[in-house]
Design an enzyme around this catalytic site. Structure first.
Site, PDB file in Angstrom:
ATOM      1  N   ASP A 205       0.835  -1.202   0.000  1.00  0.00           N
ATOM      2  CA  ASP A 205       0.000   0.000   0.000  1.00  0.00           C
ATOM      3  C   ASP A 205       0.870   1.253   0.000  1.00  0.00           C
ATOM      4  OD1 ASP A 205      -2.818   1.001   0.441  1.00  0.00           O
ATOM      5  OD2 ASP A 205      -1.869   1.931   2.180  1.00  0.00           O
ATOM      6  N   GLU A 264       1.703  -0.578  -5.068  1.00  0.00           N
ATOM      7  CA  GLU A 264       0.698   0.437  -5.360  1.00  0.00           C
ATOM      8  C   GLU A 264       1.446   1.760  -5.400  1.00  0.00           C
ATOM      9  OE1 GLU A 264      -3.170   2.906  -3.844  1.00  0.00           O
ATOM     10  OE2 GLU A 264      -1.508   2.450  -2.544  1.00  0.00           O
TER      11      GLU A 264
HETATM   12  C1  GLC Z   1      -4.208   3.031  -0.708  1.00  0.00           C
HETATM   13  C2  GLC Z   1      -5.455   2.184  -0.566  1.00  0.00           C
HETATM   14  C3  GLC Z   1      -6.579   3.069  -0.125  1.00  0.00           C
HETATM   15  C4  GLC Z   1      -6.218   3.675   1.215  1.00  0.00           C
HETATM   16  C5  GLC Z   1      -4.880   4.397   1.146  1.00  0.00           C
HETATM   17  C6  GLC Z   1      -4.340   4.694   2.510  1.00  0.00           C
HETATM   18  O1  GLC Z   1      -4.327   3.976  -1.693  1.00  0.00           O
HETATM   19  O2  GLC Z   1      -5.716   1.533  -1.772  1.00  0.00           O
HETATM   20  O3  GLC Z   1      -7.790   2.383  -0.054  1.00  0.00           O
HETATM   21  O4  GLC Z   1      -7.206   4.586   1.599  1.00  0.00           O
HETATM   22  O5  GLC Z   1      -3.903   3.620   0.520  1.00  0.00           O
HETATM   23  O6  GLC Z   1      -3.896   3.529   3.129  1.00  0.00           O
END
Ligand code: GLC
Ligand code: MG
Length: 533
Positions: A205, A264
């Site tokens: 994440d 991500e």
């Molecule tokens: C990422 C997740 C999202 C979350 C954010 C903070 O973007 O996909 O859902 O709110 O991180 O952890």
């Protein structure tokens, strides 16, 4: 390129990875919230759908300020979702069904309820406990710098002793200080904990966020969220994050069978994304550039080519993502209603024919649209309050899955239960039960496409993609497998009028009705076809 056997065994290079948003997938105990036993009970569905792996969003103990992305304990399961024993059973069952399991790792921030943050608050300024997070003096009564939370408002919150702490997301999600060796050590332990439990990898994440620019310099602009994928920011995509992934790669590589990491990472360009998947870093990164491209043939061709070109020098597969739990569902992005659905069907065949790995977000195989009219008092996304109720946030793509056409929760939970977000009545017709076996359904289109993708040697990761030039509103390419000398052709008509495509051979699959399955085939607007000659 020649392949050695280890490369051929790289299961993840062409994997179709199904994203389970745990709160909204299947609720076994009727509390209205999806859970691990619920996922476990639906593994046969996933195996039958034909995906290779599941990525499960966070199920760790959490006050749920951000749907579980606020983790209070990285080595346990929230009672709402089950127990550690349920997690182990789920992993074992998934493996028995031939499915890999990827779990979500949230290293940029913890929950404000995490023991580390509580200790940091208690210990006070200058303490080693506080040094696990990013605490600073303010500028008088102003926060230390001009950084904004991605969810709206300032990225800083003041504590009673006067210091401020950084939170790039909600104030209940304090950012960790990755310059602190103890933080690094803790996360190495967390990785090992889940790897020892048998997970096949991690979705990382905010993988672009852990390291901040020295001195925490001002951005010098407001509405920073809109700048995320267009220009460099002092809190994202800093060089220092790559050192962390090089360290983690060594840990992943020390396990058998192969374990992977997926980034991500929101970056301004595909070549920046490619840096997260260099051979000694993570394995995959989500292709958000593809996700954010409109339904437009030249734009899609450009982003596809740029993605493939950017990944080639680091020899990583590209990924192809249309939806996830943070964005409007693509049926709706592509025009909603019948048009959106038709385009989403065509997009499925486009996406599944591209070289690399594909992510499928739960419910996209049912053609679910974004739920745009959730009542305000149902909204749970912290973005709603933090934006002072100007942005409704992401709940509309998180509405629980309809499994059956009847029952109070459409089979998401037992009859009589109430899902945590209300399901539209029209979803009865979009349920799994309504679509399975219905030849023209989205679900059957996905099942057929996934089966062909597995079987056909010209699909998957390595076979080359050769574009066919011609009508600019048509995307047409062949995937070419040298070894078997087989080709798979894909054409998608994004224009307003039908076009003729010469099918020498036979149609394997189409996203809509065609007038013939060989020869000069008339391809209607927003329709895709696969054929082999
Ligand atoms: C990422 C997740 C999202 C979350 C954010 C903070 O973007 O996909 O859902 O709110 O991180 O952890
Ligand atoms: Mg439940």
């Amino acid at each position: 390129m020649t392949l050695d056997d280890t490369q051929r065994n790289d299961w993840w290079r062409d994997a179709v990875i199904y994203q389970v948003y745990v709160r909204s997938f299947a609720d076994s105990d009727g509390d209205g919230i999806g859970d691990l036993p619920g996922i476990r009970s639906r593994l046969p569905y996933l195996a039958d759908l034909g995906v290779d792996a599941v990525w499960i969003t966070p199920f760790y103990p959490s006050p749920m300020a951000d749907g579980g992305y606020d983790v209070a304990d990285y080595r346990d399961v929230d009672p709402m979702f089950g127990t550690l024993a349920d997690a182990e059973a789920l992993i074992a069952d998934a493996h028995a069904h031939g499915l890999k399991v990827i779990v979500d790792l949230v290293p940029n921030h913890t929950s404000s309820e995490h023991a580390w943050f509580r200790a940091a608050l208690a210990a006070g300024p200058g303490s080693p406990e506080r040094n696990r997070y990013v605490f600073r003096e303010g500028r008088g009564d102003l926060p230390p710098n001009d950084w904004e939370s991605i969810f709206g408002g300032d990225a800083w919150t003041r504590v009673p002793d006067g210091e401020w702490y950084l939170h790039l997301f909600d104030s209940a999600q304090p950012d960790l200080n990755w310059d602190n060796p103890h933080v690094r050590e803790d996360f190495r332990g967390i990785l090992r904990f889940w790897l020892d439990l048998g997970v096949d990898g991690f979705r990382v994440d905010v993988a672009h966020g852990m390291v901040k620019a020295d001195g925490l310099p001002d951005v010098g602009a407001s509405e920073q969220r809109k700048l995320l994928d267009t220009r460099p920011l002092p809190y994202f995509d800093q060089e220092g994050v790559h050192e962390i992934y090089r360290e983690w790669r060594k840990i992943l590589d020390s396990y058998e069978p192969q374990r992977i990491g997926v980034a991500e990472a929101w970056t301004p360009a595909a070549d920046r994304t490619a840096r997260y998947v260099r051979p000694d870093e993570l394995h995959q990164a989500f292709n958000f550039h593809y996700l954010t491209t409109d339904w437009d043939a030249p734009a899609l061709r450009e982003v596809i080519s740029a993605s493939i070109a950017a990944m080639a020098p680091v020899d990583a597969p590209s990924t192809w993502v249309l939806s996830n739990h943070d964005v409007h569902r693509h049926v709706t992005r592509y025009g909603d209603g019948e048009v959106g659905l038709r385009r989403a069907r065509a997009a499925a065949l486009l996406t599944l024919a591209l070289p690399g790995s594909v992510y499928v977000y739960q419910g996209e195989e049912l053609g679910l649209p974004e739920v745009l009219d959730l009542p305000e008092d149902a909204l749970r996304d912290p973005m709603w309050e933090r934006s002072l109720r100007t942005e409704r946030g992401r709940d509309g793509c998180r509405v629980p899955i309809p499994w059956t056409s009847d029952g109070s929760a459409f089979g998401f939970g037992p009859d009589g239960s109430t899902p945590w977000l209300p399901q539209p009545a029209a979803w009865a017709e979009l349920s799994v039960a309504a679509q399975v076996g219905a030849a023209a359904s989205m679900l059957e289109l996905y099942r057929s496409a996934l089966r062909l993708r597995r079987e056909h040697p010209a699909l998957g990761d390595r076979p080359a993609l050769e574009w066919h030039d011609g009508d600019p509103s048509v995307l047409r390419f062949a995937r070419v497998d040298q070894a078997s000398d087989r080709r798979l052709h894909c054409a998608i008509n994004l224009g307003a009028a039908s076009v003729t495509v010469p099918v020498a051979g036979t149609v394997l699959l189409a996203s809509g009705q065609l007038d013939s399955d060989s020869g000069d085939v008339l391809l209607p607007p927003d329709t895709a076809v696969w054929w082999e000659d």
